[in-house]
Design an enzyme around this catalytic site. Structure first.
Site, short mmCIF file in Angstrom:
data_model
loop_
_atom_site.label_atom_id
_atom_site.label_comp_id
_atom_site.label_asym_id
_atom_site.label_seq_id
_atom_site.Cartn_x
_atom_site.Cartn_y
_atom_site.Cartn_z
CB THR A 125 25.64 19.06 53.74
OG1 THR A 125 26.48 18.24 54.57
CG2 THR A 125 26.07 20.51 53.95
CG ASP A 126 25.63 15.80 58.00
OD1 ASP A 126 26.18 16.09 56.91
OD2 ASP A 126 26.01 14.85 58.72
CE1 TYR A 148 29.52 20.11 50.64
CE2 TYR A 148 29.56 19.12 52.82
CZ TYR A 148 29.00 19.22 51.56
OH TYR A 148 27.91 18.45 51.23
CE LYS A 152 25.13 21.83 49.42
NZ LYS A 152 24.65 21.82 48.00
#
Length: 325
Positions: A125-126, A148, A152
């Site tokens: 993810t960014d 989050y 990740k």
């Protein structure tokens, strides 16, 4: 996904050709990845948990023995790891369960993928970036703002620790062919777009996002898999993203315009709401590595792509009878 066929688990009945296992196949991205690989001649085994059957194989990714059996039976050439808890606010409230899936299960999947000699593609993810100095290249230092993003990033590290030849693909917020509009943070805006009443609907107009079609991400995964099987230099971190910078308010207005609906009930909210997990203001990804290797795809205009995804959920109930999911 009508007509989707996953492979049987006995060696003698598996057709010849490359095999891919897709975790999280019941989700938005997982379904798109399964469809993309199947359409290009791969033998696809999609996995899920509560929603797995009858379309997909059931596998609890937090169960090491179950993951090992899955890969021993399917014998994949490639594993695309889409399964994750992607909702930042949910993660903050259910940290242990979310970390178990995003970190510990990713570690197990990576270790067992390496043991069976398959290529691992890990979807990240960014949100591994803090959003203070975009755009971000693959070599820029991550600094996630919420659980989050941290989970990740830990998943990335576990993937590369167990599978040094793994591919990490970071993507921003996704939309696509959904089974319910609430399945994506982008398509969920449709509910507020349709509520054209006198009551105002305030939508975030602070955080800059780059909504990205899951079908494009799936195509990039397939291209990476095909190239990496021939070229071992295709490894490490890659970025892919849509090109249009939009706030949630701008996305909602674009949806309204695409369907000729009023948008004057939508109000731009220029202050971040209290109580939610912190998010990067602008985590734009530099995607030049994929582009230089000719492994990217050209995203279509947001208004066109989102129209294709939302037309089954228009007010005309006849559309619902022809929904193709």
């Amino acid at each position: 996904m009508p007509g989707f066929q996953f492979s049987a688990l006995q060696d003698e009945v598996l057709p010849q050709g490359p095999r891919v296992v897709v975790t999280g196949a019941t989700g938005l991205l997982g379904r798109a990845v399964c469809r993309e690989f199947q359409n290009h001649g791969w033998t696809v085994s999609g996995t899920g948990l509560r929603r797995a059957r009858p379309r997909f194989l059931r596998c609890d990714l937090t169960d090491e023995d179950a993951v090992r059996r899955l890969l021993q039976e399917t014998k994949p050439d490639v594993l695309v790891h889409c399964a994750a808890e992607r909702r930042p606010d949910v993660m903050e409230r259910n940290a242990d369960a979310a970390v178990s899936l995003n970190v510990h299960a990713s570690s197990t999947v990576s270790r067992e993928t390496a043991a069976c000699g398959a290529l691992l593609i890990y979807i990240s993810t960014d949100y591994v970036f803090d959003g203070r100095n975009p755009p971000y290249g693959e070599d820029d230092c991550p600094n996630p703002l919420n659980l989050y993003g941290r989970s990740k990033l830990e998943g990335e590290r576990e993937a590369l620790r167990h599978c040094p030849g793994a591919v990490i693909l970071r993507v921003p917020v996704l939309f696509g062919e959904v089974e319910s509009v609430t399945e994506s943070a982008v398509t969920s805006l449709w509910q507020q777009v349709q509520e054209a009443t006198e009551e105002r609907r305030a939508l975030d107009h602070c955080l800059q996002r780059f909504p990205t079609d899951a079908r494009n991400v799936a195509a990039v995964c397939r291209k990476l898999a095909e190239r990496a099987r021939q070229d071992p230099s295709i490894r490490g971190i890659f970025h892919f993203s849509g090109k249009e910078q939009m706030t949630k308010y701008e996305m909602a207005v674009a949806m309204a315009q695409a369907f000729n609906l009023p948008s004057n009930h939508l109000v731009p909210l220029t202050e971040l709401p209290a109580g939610s997990a912190p998010r990067p203001v602008n985590s734009q990804l530099n995607c030049s590595r994929l582009e230089q290797l000719n492994l990217s795809v050209e995203p279509r205009a947001f208004s066109v792509a989102i129209s294709e995804c939302l037309w089954p959920f228009t007010a005309d109930k006849r559309w619902r009878q022809t929904v193709f999911h």
